[in-house]
Motif scaffolding. Structure first.
Motif, PDB file in Angstrom:
ATOM      1  N   ASN A  80       0.810  -1.221   0.000  1.00 59.52           N
ATOM      2  CA  ASN A  80       0.000   0.000   0.000  1.00 59.52           C
ATOM      3  C   ASN A  80       0.840   1.267   0.000  1.00 59.52           C
ATOM      4  O   ASN A  80       0.300   2.363   0.089  1.00 59.52           O
ATOM      5  N   ARG A  81       2.119   1.131  -0.073  1.00 59.63           N
ATOM      6  CA  ARG A  81       3.019   2.275  -0.055  1.00 59.63           C
ATOM      7  C   ARG A  81       3.200   2.805  -1.466  1.00 59.63           C
ATOM      8  O   ARG A  81       3.299   2.043  -2.423  1.00 59.63           O
ATOM      9  N   LYS A  82       3.271   4.128  -1.611  1.00 56.31           N
ATOM     10  CA  LYS A  82       3.446   4.679  -2.952  1.00 56.31           C
ATOM     11  C   LYS A  82       4.905   4.508  -3.393  1.00 56.31           C
ATOM     12  O   LYS A  82       5.812   4.469  -2.561  1.00 56.31           O
ATOM     13  N   PRO A  83       5.137   4.391  -4.682  1.00 51.18           N
ATOM     14  CA  PRO A  83       6.495   4.145  -5.185  1.00 51.18           C
ATOM     15  C   PRO A  83       7.443   5.298  -4.871  1.00 51.18           C
ATOM     16  O   PRO A  83       7.037   6.435  -4.674  1.00 51.18           O
ATOM     17  N   MET A  84       8.736   4.962  -4.848  1.00 58.17           N
ATOM     18  CA  MET A  84       9.767   5.959  -4.597  1.00 58.17           C
ATOM     19  C   MET A  84       9.849   6.916  -5.788  1.00 58.17           C
ATOM     20  O   MET A  84       9.637   6.517  -6.932  1.00 58.17           O
ATOM     21  N   GLU A  85      10.162   8.155  -5.505  1.00 52.70           N
ATOM     22  CA  GLU A  85      10.298   9.145  -6.577  1.00 52.70           C
ATOM     23  C   GLU A  85      11.418   8.730  -7.522  1.00 52.70           C
ATOM     24  O   GLU A  85      12.410   8.136  -7.114  1.00 52.70           O
ATOM     25  N   GLN A  86      11.254   9.085  -8.796  1.00 53.15           N
ATOM     26  CA  GLN A  86      12.214   8.681  -9.825  1.00 53.15           C
ATOM     27  C   GLN A  86      13.621   9.206  -9.527  1.00 53.15           C
ATOM     28  O   GLN A  86      14.590   8.473  -9.632  1.00 53.15           O
ATOM     29  N   SER A  87      13.741  10.463  -9.140  1.00 50.98           N
ATOM     30  CA  SER A  87      15.069  11.039  -8.894  1.00 50.98           C
ATOM     31  C   SER A  87      15.740  10.377  -7.695  1.00 50.98           C
ATOM     32  O   SER A  87      16.937  10.097  -7.713  1.00 50.98           O
ATOM     33  N   LYS A  88      14.970  10.073  -6.655  1.00 49.23           N
ATOM     34  CA  LYS A  88      15.529   9.422  -5.471  1.00 49.23           C
ATOM     35  C   LYS A  88      15.958   7.993  -5.801  1.00 49.23           C
ATOM     36  O   LYS A  88      16.998   7.526  -5.350  1.00 49.23           O
ATOM     37  N   ARG A  89      15.139   7.301  -6.603  1.00 50.76           N
ATOM     38  CA  ARG A  89      15.471   5.932  -7.002  1.00 50.76           C
ATOM     39  C   ARG A  89      16.738   5.896  -7.844  1.00 50.76           C
ATOM     40  O   ARG A  89      17.595   5.038  -7.661  1.00 50.76           O
ATOM     41  N   LEU A  90      16.885   6.857  -8.763  1.00 48.33           N
ATOM     42  CA  LEU A  90      18.080   6.908  -9.597  1.00 48.33           C
ATOM     43  C   LEU A  90      19.333   7.174  -8.766  1.00 48.33           C
ATOM     44  O   LEU A  90      20.393   6.590  -9.011  1.00 48.33           O
ATOM     45  N   LYS A  91      19.219   8.067  -7.775  1.00 44.68           N
ATOM     46  CA  LYS A  91      20.360   8.332  -6.893  1.00 44.68           C
ATOM     47  C   LYS A  91      20.733   7.087  -6.098  1.00 44.68           C
ATOM     48  O   LYS A  91      21.918   6.759  -5.951  1.00 44.68           O
ATOM     49  N   LEU A  92      19.735   6.374  -5.590  1.00 37.98           N
ATOM     50  CA  LEU A  92      19.981   5.159  -4.819  1.00 37.98           C
ATOM     51  C   LEU A  92      20.621   4.086  -5.693  1.00 37.98           C
ATOM     52  O   LEU A  92      21.590   3.434  -5.285  1.00 37.98           O
TER      53      LEU A  92
END
Length: 131
Positions: A80-92
């Motif tokens: 039920n959690r919303k997906p991680m933001e694209q910019s944060k995911r790319l940094k990770l």
């Protein structure tokens, strides 16, 4: 039976064997100034074959298994959690990839000579298998 997954399941099982048997099935032993390659015990070979069978069966019936897991709400606590933001995911992803590359460059200097030799043999074996 999921007949449309058969080719994919066979491919995954063969890749499991190709990658895991050289890593787990061979041992390097030093005898004086020579290094010899020894085969594994029967239990290790059975374990590798069992892993390939498990991968084959999972890939063969993955649609049914994943469909039944969707019905269990507690199976995935992050459902039920919303997906991680694209910019944060790319940094990770970039940070994790950088750490993996650094680890791959440092590992041969802190591992034993036998581990590096065995890793080299596995890479050669995999490259020859794909050629």
């Amino acid at each position: 039976m999921a007949a449309h997954n058969l080719k994919h399941a066979l491919f995954c099982a063969i890749v499991t064997l190709i990658i895991s048997y050289p890593i787990l099935g061979f041992n390097l032993a030093s005898e004086g100034t020579t290094v010899t390659l020894e085969g594994a015990e029967t239990s290790t070979v059975i374990g590798v074959l069992l892993a390939a069978v498990i991968v084959f069966l999972f890939q063969l019936f993955r649609d049914n298994l994943m469909g039944s897991l969707r019905q269990l709400p507690a199976a995935n606590p992050l459902a039920n959690r919303k997906p991680m933001e694209q910019s944060k995911r790319l940094k990770l992803e970039s940070a994790l990839l950088t750490l993996m590359i650094i680890g791959a460059l440092i590992w041969p200097f802190i591992a034993s000579r036998g581990a590096v030799d065995l890793a080299t043999l596995v890479l050669i074996y995999v490259m020859l298998a794909w050629a």
